[in-house]
Design an enzyme around this catalytic site. Structure first.
Site, short mmCIF file in Angstrom:
data_model
loop_
_atom_site.label_atom_id
_atom_site.label_comp_id
_atom_site.label_asym_id
_atom_site.label_seq_id
_atom_site.Cartn_x
_atom_site.Cartn_y
_atom_site.Cartn_z
N CYS A 185 -4.90 107.15 33.47
CA CYS A 185 -4.80 106.46 32.22
C CYS A 185 -5.58 107.37 31.12
O CYS A 185 -6.95 106.91 30.92
CB CYS A 185 -5.11 105.02 32.39
SG CYS A 185 -4.48 104.19 31.00
N CYS A 223 4.74 106.95 22.71
CA CYS A 223 3.25 106.32 22.79
C CYS A 223 2.69 106.74 21.17
O CYS A 223 3.00 107.40 20.49
CB CYS A 223 2.46 107.27 23.65
SG CYS A 223 2.79 106.72 25.28
#
Length: 348
Positions: free
Chosen positions: A77, A271
């Site tokens: 992540c 994103c």
């Protein structure tokens, strides 16, 4: 299925959406119980905010105090690590104390902007430029060996896997994202999980061994894109997870109707990475390369878009409407779908 109190629960279908276990214990001194803060959970983030305020208050008495931010080996992540580093930079400049805080970004990625995805568009150039403009140094191919109070010990690994250089990085405040693994409840069940405890799933999000078990989200096993000097995982981003959810819902409905599962999630990624006063946006269709769309851009508009999206998303969740018709229509116009188009062969 056996529960914690020893009782059992029978099910027709099981959907595993547990999220991950945070592997802070794999590095001595790491995490909220050690010498660094975390933003992986709500209580972690609240504590990190308080710790940052205390850090800032102490600057006038102690002169310069460094910050170390990044992602440890095995992390998957990376976006939030970049966001956190750059949001801290923005906040320090707002408080007019940035000149007292040297910053270093430490990451297991082979290059800045890799993101566990071998980059999206020009994320390498965009993120390198952001770090350079904001005077943030970086260490890539980094393997953290331990944390002490105020000190991170890091090995920089070469392409051959050998240690190229060691770094002892002092800090007054530090946040690194940990590696993830499967939760203890499922860890080590043969046929269900991989060696890290992530749930194995086919293209329909169904477990190959236990056909009535589906999984979605961060708990799903996705192999890395390729070998890297330091272990790097593949992220499971928000829109990608929404596509998994959609596929699981449709496939269980198909089974209830006596049909075989046939829906396949698109795994597209959309994103917005917020840097406090700007940001980077990217679209990857699908998230795993090779891609049909591979685009990234940056600017102040990304920060404004992220703030607007967060408010919209929270309102949507609170109302219990997962996908309003206007959102679905807008995504269709942009060609961003949650499900892959099904062929007759898929239906069979």
């Amino acid at each position: 299925m056996e529960l914690r109190d020893g009782s059992s629960m029978h099910y027709d279908w099981l959907v595993i959406a547990t999220g991950p276990d945070l592997a802070f214990d794999e590095i001595p001194g790491f995490g909220p119980d050690g010498h660094t803060v975390s933003v992986c959970k709500t209580d972690h983030a609240a504590h990190a905010a308080d710790a940052f305020d205390e850090f800032c208050k102490g600057l006038s008495d102690s002169g310069q105090r460094p910050i170390v931010v990044g992602a440890a080996q095995g992390a998957s992540c990376f976006g939030p690590a970049y966001e956190y580093a750059l949001i801290l930079d923005t906040e320090l400049r707002r408080r007019k104390i940035r000149d007292q805080v040297p910053m270093t970004f430490v990451t297991s990625e082979p290059y800045i902007g890799h993101l566990g995805l071998d980059g999206v568009g020009d994320t390498k150039g965009l993120l390198e430029s952001q770090l350079r403009e904001r005077h943030i140094k970086w260490v890539t191919n980094a393997r953290v060996t331990s944390f002490e109070d105020g000190m991170a010990h890091v090995e920089e690994v070469g392409e051959d896997g050998a240690v190229k250089k060691t770094h002892d990085l002092p800090f007054g405040f530090s946040m690194l994202l940990p590696a993830f693994r499967g939760i203890k409840a499922v860890y080590g069940i043969e046929g269900l999980t991989n060696p890290r405890g992530f749930i194995l799933a086919d293209k329909h999000q169904r477990n190959p061994t236990f056909k009535n078990v589906y999984s979605l989200g961060v708990c799903v096993a996705i192999p890395p894109l390729g070998p890297t000097p330091v272990p790097v995982g593949v992220p499971k981003t928000g829109f990608m997870i929404e596509s998994m959810v959609t596929a699981v819902a449709h496939n269980i409905a198909a089974e209830l109707d006596g049909r075989q599962p046939n829906e396949v999630p698109s795994w597209n990624a959309v994103c917005l990475a917020d840097f406090g006063d700007g940001g980077v946006a990217f679209v990857a269709q699908p998230q795993i390369p090779p891609r049909n769309v591979n685009w990234s851009s940056h600017g102040k508009w990304v920060h404004l878009a992220k703030v607007g999206f967060e408010k919209y998303f929270l309102k949507k969740v609170r109302s219990g409407v997962s996908e309003p018709f206007y959102e679905k229509l807008a995504l269709q116009v942009l060609g961003i779908n949650k499900l892959k188009e099904t062929t007759k062969e898929d239906v069979r």
